[in-house]
Design a protein around this motif. Sequence first.
Motif, PDB file in Angstrom:
ATOM      1  N   VAL A  25      43.715 -21.556 -16.486  1.00  0.00           N
ATOM      2  CA  VAL A  25      43.183 -22.308 -15.354  1.00  0.00           C
ATOM      3  C   VAL A  25      43.017 -23.776 -15.753  1.00  0.00           C
ATOM      4  O   VAL A  25      43.368 -24.682 -14.991  1.00  0.00           O
ATOM      5  N   ASN A  26      42.497 -24.014 -16.969  1.00  0.00           N
ATOM      6  CA  ASN A  26      42.308 -25.393 -17.428  1.00  0.00           C
ATOM      7  C   ASN A  26      43.631 -26.155 -17.502  1.00  0.00           C
ATOM      8  O   ASN A  26      43.736 -27.286 -17.036  1.00  0.00           O
ATOM      9  N   GLU A  27      44.643 -25.523 -18.094  1.00  0.00           N
ATOM     10  CA  GLU A  27      45.937 -26.198 -18.233  1.00  0.00           C
ATOM     11  C   GLU A  27      46.590 -26.406 -16.864  1.00  0.00           C
ATOM     12  O   GLU A  27      47.202 -27.436 -16.603  1.00  0.00           O
ATOM     13  N   PHE A  28      46.445 -25.423 -15.978  1.00  0.00           N
ATOM     14  CA  PHE A  28      46.998 -25.559 -14.633  1.00  0.00           C
ATOM     15  C   PHE A  28      46.359 -26.740 -13.909  1.00  0.00           C
ATOM     16  O   PHE A  28      47.054 -27.561 -13.310  1.00  0.00           O
ATOM     17  N   CYS A  29      45.021 -26.827 -13.962  1.00  0.00           N
ATOM     18  CA  CYS A  29      44.316 -27.936 -13.305  1.00  0.00           C
ATOM     19  C   CYS A  29      44.709 -29.273 -13.925  1.00  0.00           C
ATOM     20  O   CYS A  29      44.878 -30.266 -13.215  1.00  0.00           O
ATOM     21  N   HIS A  30      44.860 -29.299 -15.254  1.00  0.00           N
ATOM     22  CA  HIS A  30      45.261 -30.534 -15.935  1.00  0.00           C
ATOM     23  C   HIS A  30      46.635 -30.983 -15.452  1.00  0.00           C
ATOM     24  O   HIS A  30      46.841 -32.139 -15.091  1.00  0.00           O
ATOM     25  N   GLN A  31      47.592 -30.064 -15.454  1.00  0.00           N
ATOM     26  CA  GLN A  31      48.951 -30.421 -15.023  1.00  0.00           C
ATOM     27  C   GLN A  31      48.982 -30.805 -13.550  1.00  0.00           C
ATOM     28  O   GLN A  31      49.701 -31.724 -13.166  1.00  0.00           O
ATOM     29  N   ALA A  32      48.204 -30.117 -12.729  1.00  0.00           N
ATOM     30  CA  ALA A  32      48.161 -30.444 -11.302  1.00  0.00           C
ATOM     31  C   ALA A  32      47.589 -31.844 -11.103  1.00  0.00           C
ATOM     32  O   ALA A  32      48.101 -32.635 -10.306  1.00  0.00           O
ATOM     33  N   ALA A  33      46.532 -32.172 -11.847  1.00  0.00           N
ATOM     34  CA  ALA A  33      45.909 -33.489 -11.709  1.00  0.00           C
ATOM     35  C   ALA A  33      46.825 -34.592 -12.228  1.00  0.00           C
ATOM     36  O   ALA A  33      46.915 -35.669 -11.634  1.00  0.00           O
ATOM     37  N   MET A  34      47.524 -34.332 -13.309  1.00  0.00           N
ATOM     38  CA  MET A  34      48.395 -35.363 -13.890  1.00  0.00           C
ATOM     39  C   MET A  34      49.683 -35.539 -13.087  1.00  0.00           C
ATOM     40  O   MET A  34      50.271 -36.612 -13.082  1.00  0.00           O
ATOM     41  N   GLY A  35      50.083 -34.501 -12.372  1.00  0.00           N
ATOM     42  CA  GLY A  35      51.342 -34.575 -11.641  1.00  0.00           C
ATOM     43  C   GLY A  35      51.197 -34.962 -10.181  1.00  0.00           C
ATOM     44  O   GLY A  35      52.185 -35.154  -9.482  1.00  0.00           O
ATOM     45  N   CYS A  36      49.962 -35.100  -9.706  1.00  0.00           N
ATOM     46  CA  CYS A  36      49.796 -35.387  -8.286  1.00  0.00           C
ATOM     47  C   CYS A  36      49.981 -36.874  -8.011  1.00  0.00           C
ATOM     48  O   CYS A  36      49.825 -37.709  -8.893  1.00  0.00           O
ATOM     49  N   GLU A  37      50.331 -37.176  -6.780  1.00  0.00           N
ATOM     50  CA  GLU A  37      50.498 -38.566  -6.362  1.00  0.00           C
ATOM     51  C   GLU A  37      49.360 -38.897  -5.404  1.00  0.00           C
ATOM     52  O   GLU A  37      49.190 -38.264  -4.379  1.00  0.00           O
ATOM     53  N   VAL A  38      48.586 -39.893  -5.772  1.00  0.00           N
ATOM     54  CA  VAL A  38      47.449 -40.286  -4.952  1.00  0.00           C
ATOM     55  C   VAL A  38      47.892 -41.416  -4.037  1.00  0.00           C
ATOM     56  O   VAL A  38      48.490 -42.396  -4.492  1.00  0.00           O
ATOM     57  N   THR A  39      47.620 -41.259  -2.746  1.00  0.00           N
ATOM     58  CA  THR A  39      47.981 -42.299  -1.788  1.00  0.00           C
ATOM     59  C   THR A  39      46.712 -42.891  -1.200  1.00  0.00           C
ATOM     60  O   THR A  39      45.684 -42.217  -1.096  1.00  0.00           O
ATOM     61  N   GLN A  40      46.804 -44.130  -0.814  1.00  0.00           N
ATOM     62  CA  GLN A  40      45.658 -44.825  -0.253  1.00  0.00           C
ATOM     63  C   GLN A  40      45.364 -44.285   1.143  1.00  0.00           C
ATOM     64  O   GLN A  40      46.272 -43.930   1.887  1.00  0.00           O
ATOM     65  N   ARG A  41      44.092 -44.241   1.478  1.00  0.00           N
ATOM     66  CA  ARG A  41      43.719 -43.818   2.825  1.00  0.00           C
ATOM     67  C   ARG A  41      44.210 -44.844   3.834  1.00  0.00           C
ATOM     68  O   ARG A  41      44.409 -46.012   3.509  1.00  0.00           O
ATOM     69  N   ILE A  42      44.355 -44.396   5.064  1.00  0.00           N
ATOM     70  CA  ILE A  42      44.802 -45.295   6.123  1.00  0.00           C
ATOM     71  C   ILE A  42      43.671 -46.270   6.446  1.00  0.00           C
ATOM     72  O   ILE A  42      42.534 -45.862   6.660  1.00  0.00           O
ATOM     73  N   SER A  43      44.011 -47.549   6.488  1.00  0.00           N
ATOM     74  CA  SER A  43      43.019 -48.569   6.807  1.00  0.00           C
ATOM     75  C   SER A  43      42.667 -48.481   8.294  1.00  0.00           C
ATOM     76  O   SER A  43      43.449 -47.951   9.091  1.00  0.00           O
ATOM     77  N   PRO A  44      41.503 -49.001   8.691  1.00  0.00           N
ATOM     78  CA  PRO A  44      41.134 -48.975  10.116  1.00  0.00           C
ATOM     79  C   PRO A  44      42.164 -49.701  10.988  1.00  0.00           C
ATOM     80  O   PRO A  44      42.449 -49.268  12.102  1.00  0.00           O
ATOM     81  N   GLU A  45      42.743 -50.795  10.461  1.00  0.00           N
ATOM     82  CA  GLU A  45      43.757 -51.522  11.231  1.00  0.00           C
ATOM     83  C   GLU A  45      45.002 -50.656  11.433  1.00  0.00           C
ATOM     84  O   GLU A  45      45.578 -50.626  12.518  1.00  0.00           O
ATOM     85  N   MET A  46      45.406 -49.932  10.369  1.00  0.00           N
ATOM     86  CA  MET A  46      46.578 -49.065  10.475  1.00  0.00           C
ATOM     87  C   MET A  46      46.293 -47.905  11.428  1.00  0.00           C
ATOM     88  O   MET A  46      47.151 -47.533  12.224  1.00  0.00           O
ATOM     89  N   ALA A  47      45.101 -47.348  11.379  1.00  0.00           N
ATOM     90  CA  ALA A  47      44.733 -46.262  12.296  1.00  0.00           C
ATOM     91  C   ALA A  47      44.776 -46.745  13.738  1.00  0.00           C
ATOM     92  O   ALA A  47      45.251 -46.037  14.629  1.00  0.00           O
ATOM     93  N   SER A  48      44.310 -47.972  13.958  1.00  0.00           N
ATOM     94  CA  SER A  48      44.348 -48.550  15.305  1.00  0.00           C
ATOM     95  C   SER A  48      45.790 -48.729  15.766  1.00  0.00           C
ATOM     96  O   SER A  48      46.132 -48.430  16.919  1.00  0.00           O
ATOM     97  N   ALA A  49      46.649 -49.226  14.866  1.00  0.00           N
ATOM     98  CA  ALA A  49      48.066 -49.406  15.216  1.00  0.00           C
ATOM     99  C   ALA A  49      48.726 -48.066  15.532  1.00  0.00           C
ATOM    100  O   ALA A  49      49.522 -47.960  16.468  1.00  0.00           O
ATOM    101  N   ILE A  50      48.371 -47.029  14.790  1.00  0.00           N
ATOM    102  CA  ILE A  50      48.937 -45.697  15.040  1.00  0.00           C
ATOM    103  C   ILE A  50      48.480 -45.180  16.404  1.00  0.00           C
ATOM    104  O   ILE A  50      49.274 -44.600  17.158  1.00  0.00           O
ATOM    105  N   ARG A  51      47.205 -45.402  16.744  1.00  0.00           N
ATOM    106  CA  ARG A  51      46.717 -44.991  18.069  1.00  0.00           C
ATOM    107  C   ARG A  51      47.455 -45.747  19.172  1.00  0.00           C
ATOM    108  O   ARG A  51      47.818 -45.173  20.204  1.00  0.00           O
ATOM    109  N   ASP A  52      47.677 -47.059  18.948  1.00  0.00           N
ATOM    110  CA  ASP A  52      48.407 -47.857  19.937  1.00  0.00           C
ATOM    111  C   ASP A  52      49.829 -47.322  20.114  1.00  0.00           C
ATOM    112  O   ASP A  52      50.312 -47.194  21.244  1.00  0.00           O
ATOM    113  N   LEU A  53      50.498 -47.008  19.000  1.00  0.00           N
ATOM    114  CA  LEU A  53      51.853 -46.448  19.082  1.00  0.00           C
ATOM    115  C   LEU A  53      51.849 -45.115  19.807  1.00  0.00           C
ATOM    116  O   LEU A  53      52.756 -44.816  20.594  1.00  0.00           O
ATOM    117  N   SER A  54      50.832 -44.322  19.566  1.00  0.00           N
ATOM    118  CA  SER A  54      50.724 -43.036  20.246  1.00  0.00           C
ATOM    119  C   SER A  54      50.575 -43.235  21.749  1.00  0.00           C
ATOM    120  O   SER A  54      51.191 -42.519  22.553  1.00  0.00           O
TER     121      SER A  54
END
Length: 124
Positions: free
Chosen positions: A47-76
Amino acid sequence: MNTENKKPGGRPKLARYQKRTRCFRIMFNESDYIYIQSKAEQAGLSVNEFCHQAAMGCEVTQRISPEMASAIRDLSGIANNVNQIAHQMHIHGLEVVKQHCITIITEISRIISQIKNDSHDSEH
């Protein structure tokens, strides 16, 4: 048996930069832990090695900014309007909807011009 020819036992020591010296504690509820255990078992890892590999291999993306969320709502909203126009075109025909859209665009342009003129007048 000669002690000079004897091989050292155990795993070779890791280099200093390879040693894991920091601990990071994370909590799971029971069902999440069982799920992680089964995934680790399927991967043939602890379990420890699995969690380590999962954490090291994941890609972290930035949350959507309020301006981007507003633009997405407008596009919708715009996409919804386009769907409504297409629906009207299927019911009433292209020419009728085209004339209606031109009328709306003309009125919007007039209102925008009026707002621009009013804002320029208030600046002077």
